[in-house]
Design a protein around this motif. Sequence first.
Motif, PDB file in Angstrom:
ATOM      1  N   ALA A 170       0.709   1.288   2.325  1.00  0.00           N
ATOM      2  CA  ALA A 170      -0.748   1.299   2.501  1.00  0.00           C
ATOM      3  C   ALA A 170      -1.406   2.091   1.369  1.00  0.00           C
ATOM      4  CB  ALA A 170      -1.106   1.904   3.844  1.00  0.00           C
ATOM      5  N   SER A 171      -2.531   1.582   0.892  1.00  0.00           N
ATOM      6  CA  SER A 171      -3.309   2.286  -0.131  1.00  0.00           C
ATOM      7  C   SER A 171      -4.143   3.383   0.527  1.00  0.00           C
ATOM      8  CB  SER A 171      -4.235   1.301  -0.844  1.00  0.00           C
ATOM      9  OG  SER A 171      -5.216   0.810   0.073  1.00  0.00           O
ATOM     10  N   PHE A 197      -9.211  -2.689  12.975  1.00  0.00           N
ATOM     11  CA  PHE A 197      -7.955  -3.379  12.663  1.00  0.00           C
ATOM     12  C   PHE A 197      -8.241  -4.673  11.905  1.00  0.00           C
ATOM     13  CE2 PHE A 197      -4.464  -6.264  13.371  1.00  0.00           C
ATOM     14  CZ  PHE A 197      -3.344  -5.463  13.193  1.00  0.00           C
ATOM     15  N   LYS A 198      -9.252  -5.415  12.360  1.00  0.00           N
ATOM     16  CA  LYS A 198      -9.609  -6.658  11.677  1.00  0.00           C
ATOM     17  C   LYS A 198     -10.146  -6.384  10.272  1.00  0.00           C
ATOM     18  CE  LYS A 198     -10.445  -9.548  15.750  1.00  0.00           C
ATOM     19  NZ  LYS A 198     -11.447 -10.339  16.518  1.00  0.00           N
ATOM     20  N   SER A 202      -8.473  -7.935   6.888  1.00  0.00           N
ATOM     21  CA  SER A 202      -9.233  -8.658   5.862  1.00  0.00           C
ATOM     22  C   SER A 202      -8.982  -8.058   4.473  1.00  0.00           C
ATOM     23  CB  SER A 202     -10.727  -8.633   6.180  1.00  0.00           C
ATOM     24  OG  SER A 202     -11.270  -7.328   6.054  1.00  0.00           O
ATOM     25  N   VAL A 203      -8.775  -6.739   4.401  1.00  0.00           N
ATOM     26  CA  VAL A 203      -8.447  -6.080   3.130  1.00  0.00           C
ATOM     27  C   VAL A 203      -7.130  -6.628   2.594  1.00  0.00           C
ATOM     28  CG1 VAL A 203      -7.765  -3.903   2.047  1.00  0.00           C
ATOM     29  CG2 VAL A 203      -9.750  -3.971   3.574  1.00  0.00           C
ATOM     30  N   ILE A 205      -5.702  -9.560   3.322  1.00  0.00           N
ATOM     31  CA  ILE A 205      -5.839 -10.967   2.964  1.00  0.00           C
ATOM     32  C   ILE A 205      -6.525 -11.100   1.593  1.00  0.00           C
ATOM     33  CG2 ILE A 205      -6.972 -13.132   3.547  1.00  0.00           C
ATOM     34  CD1 ILE A 205      -6.552 -12.395   6.496  1.00  0.00           C
ATOM     35  N   LYS A 206      -7.560 -10.282   1.362  1.00  0.00           N
ATOM     36  CA  LYS A 206      -8.249 -10.308   0.069  1.00  0.00           C
ATOM     37  C   LYS A 206      -7.274  -9.922  -1.049  1.00  0.00           C
ATOM     38  CE  LYS A 206     -12.901  -9.298   1.771  1.00  0.00           C
ATOM     39  NZ  LYS A 206     -13.983  -8.282   1.849  1.00  0.00           N
ATOM     40  N   GLY A 207      -6.424  -8.949  -0.749  1.00  0.00           N
ATOM     41  CA  GLY A 207      -5.443  -8.527  -1.741  1.00  0.00           C
ATOM     42  C   GLY A 207      -4.458  -9.636  -2.081  1.00  0.00           C
ATOM     43  N   GLU A 208      -4.059 -10.425  -1.067  1.00  0.00           N
ATOM     44  CA  GLU A 208      -3.134 -11.518  -1.296  1.00  0.00           C
ATOM     45  C   GLU A 208      -3.764 -12.620  -2.141  1.00  0.00           C
ATOM     46  OE1 GLU A 208      -1.920 -12.929   2.497  1.00  0.00           O
ATOM     47  OE2 GLU A 208      -0.207 -11.583   2.623  1.00  0.00           O
TER      48      GLU A 208
END
Length: 210
Positions: A170-171, A197-198, A202-203, A205-208
């Motif tokens: 985790a960042s 949590f959501k 989303s963080v 998913i954006k990273g992926e």
Amino acid sequence: MTQPKRYLNIVSEMRDMIREQNIRPGDRIPSERELAEKLAVGRSTIREALRSLELLGLIETRRGEGTFLTDPGKHRLVELLATFILQDTKTLEDIRETMCIHETAAIQAICSSEAWKLPVWESLRERLDGHEFIREDFVRELMVLSGNRLSLKIWFLLKQYGGNPYDGEASLEEKAILKNILLAIEQQDGPTAIREFKTWSSVLIKGENA
């Protein structure tokens, strides 16, 4: 209640012990008493660790016989199906959405039970303040503490065969969100915990997709 740090570390220590003793699938693992003596911890700590492993399907208890390491070959059919089914982007999105359903249900279950009182939350907070924190450890703890065995197994398979969104550390930004989730859980504020949590999801998913 178990000592927080011991509870979080005991599963890893048991895994190392099983590897060192060359215990194979189908073999009996040491009893609670033997494990407690070997690892120098209380039997209640061992009991919780065994329960977590059993929920994950890694061990099974047979009445009157003991506890045994499960055969990973039982999951080969799932692996074969995954090869053909989990190929397109839409399927992956559906898997992530299904995982989120189980994860948020786990949070709600924890906030609605006595699980939020367990010392594991303080231990997780201490680890978040440390240098490294593995994302998957956080979510797996939520799934285990929800007490829903079937939901945990479904989540575990989805994560394993549909791609693991919680791979890696985790960042700093993520850690701040995870601390907010912990705080909301301790306050039994399910809606806020789920919303945070959501946000975290989303963080990732954006990273992926970056």
